[in-house]
Enzyme design. Structure first.
Site, PDB file in Angstrom:
ATOM      1  N   GLU A  56       0.751  -1.157   0.133  1.00 39.78           N
ATOM      2  CA  GLU A  56       0.057  -0.028   0.071  1.00 39.78           C
ATOM      3  C   GLU A  56       0.879   1.277  -0.039  1.00 39.78           C
ATOM      4  O   GLU A  56       2.114   1.091   0.427  1.00 39.78           O
ATOM      5  CB  GLU A  56      -0.862   0.057   1.440  1.00 39.78           C
ATOM      6  CG  GLU A  56      -1.659   1.042   1.266  1.00 39.78           C
ATOM      7  CD  GLU A  56      -2.954   0.983   2.487  1.00 39.78           C
ATOM      8  OE1 GLU A  56      -2.745   0.068   3.360  1.00 39.78           O
ATOM      9  OE2 GLU A  56      -3.825   2.024   2.704  1.00 39.78           O
TER      10      GLU A  56
ATOM     11  N   ASN B  62     -12.275  -1.118  -1.001  1.00 45.13           N
ATOM     12  CA  ASN B  62     -11.699  -2.036   0.098  1.00 45.13           C
ATOM     13  C   ASN B  62     -12.055  -1.592   1.541  1.00 45.13           C
ATOM     14  O   ASN B  62     -12.408  -0.285   1.801  1.00 45.13           O
ATOM     15  CB  ASN B  62     -10.306  -1.323   0.115  1.00 45.13           C
ATOM     16  CG  ASN B  62      -9.378  -1.704   1.402  1.00 45.13           C
ATOM     17  OD1 ASN B  62      -9.202  -2.713   1.838  1.00 45.13           O
ATOM     18  ND2 ASN B  62      -9.122  -0.971   2.397  1.00 45.13           N
ATOM     19  N   GLU B  63     -12.450  -2.338   2.360  1.00 44.91           N
ATOM     20  CA  GLU B  63     -13.235  -2.178   3.562  1.00 44.91           C
ATOM     21  C   GLU B  63     -14.136  -1.106   3.531  1.00 44.91           C
ATOM     22  O   GLU B  63     -14.149  -0.029   4.189  1.00 44.91           O
ATOM     23  CB  GLU B  63     -11.968  -1.512   4.462  1.00 44.91           C
ATOM     24  CG  GLU B  63     -10.877  -2.730   4.947  1.00 44.91           C
ATOM     25  CD  GLU B  63     -10.156  -2.433   6.112  1.00 44.91           C
ATOM     26  OE1 GLU B  63      -9.961  -1.550   6.756  1.00 44.91           O
ATOM     27  OE2 GLU B  63      -9.269  -3.465   6.536  1.00 44.91           O
TER      28      GLU B  63
ATOM     29  N   TYR C   6      -6.481  -9.111  11.159  1.00 48.25           N
ATOM     30  CA  TYR C   6      -5.140  -8.906  11.831  1.00 48.25           C
ATOM     31  C   TYR C   6      -5.043  -9.267  13.502  1.00 48.25           C
ATOM     32  O   TYR C   6      -6.046  -9.429  14.129  1.00 48.25           O
ATOM     33  CB  TYR C   6      -4.958  -7.380  11.991  1.00 48.25           C
ATOM     34  CG  TYR C   6      -4.637  -6.915  10.673  1.00 48.25           C
ATOM     35  CD1 TYR C   6      -3.348  -6.780  10.026  1.00 48.25           C
ATOM     36  CD2 TYR C   6      -5.693  -6.036   9.922  1.00 48.25           C
ATOM     37  CE1 TYR C   6      -3.078  -6.198   8.913  1.00 48.25           C
ATOM     38  CE2 TYR C   6      -5.450  -5.544   8.705  1.00 48.25           C
ATOM     39  CZ  TYR C   6      -4.187  -5.676   8.078  1.00 48.25           C
ATOM     40  OH  TYR C   6      -3.747  -5.089   6.896  1.00 48.25           O
TER      41      TYR C   6
ATOM     42  N   GLU D 280      -5.856  -9.198   3.475  1.00 48.33           N
ATOM     43  CA  GLU D 280      -5.014  -8.558   4.465  1.00 48.33           C
ATOM     44  C   GLU D 280      -4.949  -9.465   5.722  1.00 48.33           C
ATOM     45  O   GLU D 280      -6.149  -9.893   6.449  1.00 48.33           O
ATOM     46  CB  GLU D 280      -5.772  -7.113   4.843  1.00 48.33           C
ATOM     47  CG  GLU D 280      -5.534  -6.074   3.926  1.00 48.33           C
ATOM     48  CD  GLU D 280      -5.757  -4.769   4.231  1.00 48.33           C
ATOM     49  OE1 GLU D 280      -5.858  -4.536   5.487  1.00 48.33           O
ATOM     50  OE2 GLU D 280      -6.219  -3.961   3.438  1.00 48.33           O
TER      51      GLU D 280
ATOM     52  N   GLN E 103       2.310  -6.202   5.657  1.00 47.82           N
ATOM     53  CA  GLN E 103       2.357  -5.873   4.155  1.00 47.82           C
ATOM     54  C   GLN E 103       3.859  -6.055   3.646  1.00 47.82           C
ATOM     55  O   GLN E 103       4.693  -6.515   4.411  1.00 47.82           O
ATOM     56  CB  GLN E 103       1.999  -4.148   3.850  1.00 47.82           C
ATOM     57  CG  GLN E 103       0.730  -4.026   4.310  1.00 47.82           C
ATOM     58  CD  GLN E 103       0.267  -2.617   3.939  1.00 47.82           C
ATOM     59  OE1 GLN E 103       1.113  -1.964   2.973  1.00 47.82           O
ATOM     60  NE2 GLN E 103      -0.745  -2.025   4.262  1.00 47.82           N
TER      61      GLN E 103
HETATM   62  O1  AHR Z   1      -2.750  -2.717   6.126  1.00 46.95           O
HETATM   63  C1  AHR Z   1      -3.306  -1.406   7.050  1.00 46.95           C
HETATM   64  C2  AHR Z   1      -4.483  -0.956   6.913  1.00 46.95           C
HETATM   65  O2  AHR Z   1      -5.591  -2.059   7.345  1.00 46.95           O
HETATM   66  C3  AHR Z   1      -5.134  -1.289   5.284  1.00 46.95           C
HETATM   67  O3  AHR Z   1      -5.034   0.156   4.751  1.00 46.95           O
HETATM   68  C4  AHR Z   1      -6.700  -1.424   5.609  1.00 46.95           C
HETATM   69  O4  AHR Z   1      -7.361  -1.725   4.510  1.00 46.95           O
HETATM   70  C5  AHR Z   1      -6.689  -2.113   6.891  1.00 46.95           C
HETATM   71  O5  AHR Z   1      -7.637  -1.521   7.853  1.00 46.95           O
END
Ligand code: AHR
Length: 502
Positions: free
Chosen positions: A25, A172-173, A247, A303, A352
């Site tokens: 990103e 995205n999101e 995450y 992600e 990432q």
């Molecule tokens: O990877 C960091 C961020 O996490 C991304 O920009 C977003 O899609 C997610 O919330």
């Protein structure tokens, strides 16, 4: 002693190479400095892409790269990133650190990077703040081979032939940074926008990815699928994938926790949270099964990874974090889970790639180091494109501290086109070793390769002064007992053993 039962006669779904994908990103030093230094840099580069990093990514066999975001994607206007660099618009990257984005890395540079790495392209479109026309013109610019306003513009900017866009995400999101939408609203928007994501190249139809859920938001999955599938018969080309983001924050979203300073309890807490990926895939997968029983729509975990408190002294908006043996275990555990769900998970993108979150590479000026996560992904590359084999463990004890319990061992097994079987095992115990006896249907298998990533200190990591503190090395702690292979796994270890018939 644990036992690993493998039925090498029972092949399951192919593990798509894309499951080992990456994500870059416009965030912190992920692209600028991390990969793109510009043609005039003193750092050796080819067309602005640093040579050391490209070489390391090639060794990793990166199958696909997602770009330009993330949250950045729904604020990105692609026309700002084409044409002569000196006249490209500058903007503030409001999401990530408030720094100036000069748009010197745009569509042409992304495609060049993928060509250099030799990977597929995954472009994330802007639905949150972009128009249908903007999205449709981007696709035309990248992929149309003929006379058209966008193809002509591409040619004017120096690229005669169109590129191949393998995957295109429609936002995205969008439940959050991508527009704070309700799922039924997004579902309808998806239907509209994706109509104009046209596949101009019949040899390479674009695979379209819809925005899926955050973590355990099962309602999002249900509502988006209900809305998108409700008024149209499912047809190939309408939706090829639905994303999922998850995450691991050891101490929760607010506190997150240090990347390098943690105790044994936090070790187990982190690994316990990594294992939650299995529940998420299973439960979102069940909802997908209702609408798509033939599993034509892939789950795209675009992600995933650890997200700690940013390294002290760095811009918190840059999300720069170190990477320890704990991250190696998170990677090993998660990739084994993806392999096991090869019937539904068709792509995953570690967040990432460089200098951001659970990166495989860290850079500092002209220097570059590979993280423990890099070495795990390198070992696991043999699963790419192989068939998952039926396998399970017995005799595995539970380990942990307090409420944070985990199975001591996790695994996955695949067989490649040359009938070489790849076994990847994790020992999640912070303190104890474990023997694993491998039981196959047939006799006669011999070890052809064995590697390990491990360290006696669970907090061990690589630094620019000590870049090889944690790395992939040959593994020799195995022997044959009563004709069966027995693998002795040290604590905090990720092991890969490849076996084949003599
Ligand atoms: O990877 C960091 C961020 O996490 C991304 O920009 C977003 O899609 C997610 O919330």
């Amino acid at each position: 002693m644990a036992k690993l039962h493998i039925n090498e006669k029972l092949r399951k779904d192919r593990i798509e190479p894309e499951v080992y994908g990456h994500f870059a990103e416009h965030l912190g030093r992920g692209i600028y400095e991390g990969i793109y230094v510009g043609e005039d840099s003193d750092i050796p580069n080819v067309n602005g892409m640093r040579t050391d990093v490209v070489e390391a990514l090639k060794e990793l066999k990166v199958p696909v790269l997602r770009w330009p975001g993330g949250c950045f994607a729904d604020e990105y206007h692609w026309k700002d990133g084409i044409g002569p660099k000196e006249s490209r618009k500058k903007m503030i990257n409001t999401h990530w650190g408030g720094v100036v984005e000069d748009n010197s890395f745009g569509t042409h540079e992304f495609m060049e990077l993928c060509e250099q790495i030799g990977c597929k392209t995954y472009v994330n479109g802007n639905l949150g703040s972009g128009t249908v026309q903007e999205m449709s013109e981007w696709v035309e610019y990248m992929t149309f081979d003929g006379v058209s306003p966008m193809a002509d513009l591409r040619k004017k900017n120096g690229r005669e032939k169109p590129w191949v866009v393998d995957y295109f995400a429609v936002g995205n999101e969008n439940w959050g940074c991508g527009g704070n939408m309700n799922p039924d609203f997004y579902g309808n928007e998806y239907r509209r926008y994706q109509t104009y994501v046209r596949s101009y190249n019949p040899d390479h139809p674009i695979k379209k990815i819809a925005c899926g859920a955050n973590v355990d938001d099962y309602r999002w999955t249900e509502e988006v699928l209900r809305t998108t599938f409700n008024y149209a018969e499912f047809a190939h080309g309408f939706m090829d994938g639905l994303s999922l983001h998850y995450y691991v924050h050891p101490e929760g979203w607010e506190i997150k926790g240090s990347a390098t300073d943690f105790n044994e309890e936090v070790w187990y807490k982190t690994l316990n949270k990594a294992l939650y990926m299995d529940t998420l895939i299973t439960r979102h997968g069940k909802i997908m099964d209702k609408y798509d029983p033939d599993k034509k729509v892939g789950m795209i975990v675009d992600e995933w990874g650890t997200w700690y408190t940013a390294e002290p002294g760095t811009n918190p908006g840059f999300l720069y974090q170190q990477n320890t043996v704990r991250d190696a275990l998170v990677a090993g555990i998660t990739l084994n889970i993806f392999n096991k769900h090869s019937d539904r998970v068709k792509m995953a993108n570690l967040a990432q790639m460089i200098n951001v979150l659970q990166a495989v590479i860290l850079t500092e000026g002209p220097d570059m180091i590979k993280t423990p996560t890099y070495h795990v992904m390198h070992m696991y590359r043999h699963h790419q494109g192989a068939d998952l084999l039926s396998s399970d463990l017995s005799g595995v004890e539970e380990v942990g501290l307090g409420e944070w319990k985990v199975p001591k061992i996790t695994e996955s097994v695949s067989i490649d086109k040359d009938d070489v079987i790849t076994i990847t095992l994790n020992n999640l115990s912070a303190t104890d070793s474990e023997d694993v006896e491998v039981l196959l249907v047939e006799d006669g298998y011999k070890v052809v390769e064995a590697k390990i990533v491990s360290h006696e200190d669970m907090k061990a990591h690589n630094t620019f002064e000590d870049p090889d503190n944690v790395k992939e090395v040959d593994f020799t702690a195995y022997e044959y007992k009563n004709g069966n292979l027995v693998i002795s796994m040290p604590p905090c270890s990720v092991v890969e053993v490849r076996i084949a018939k003599e």
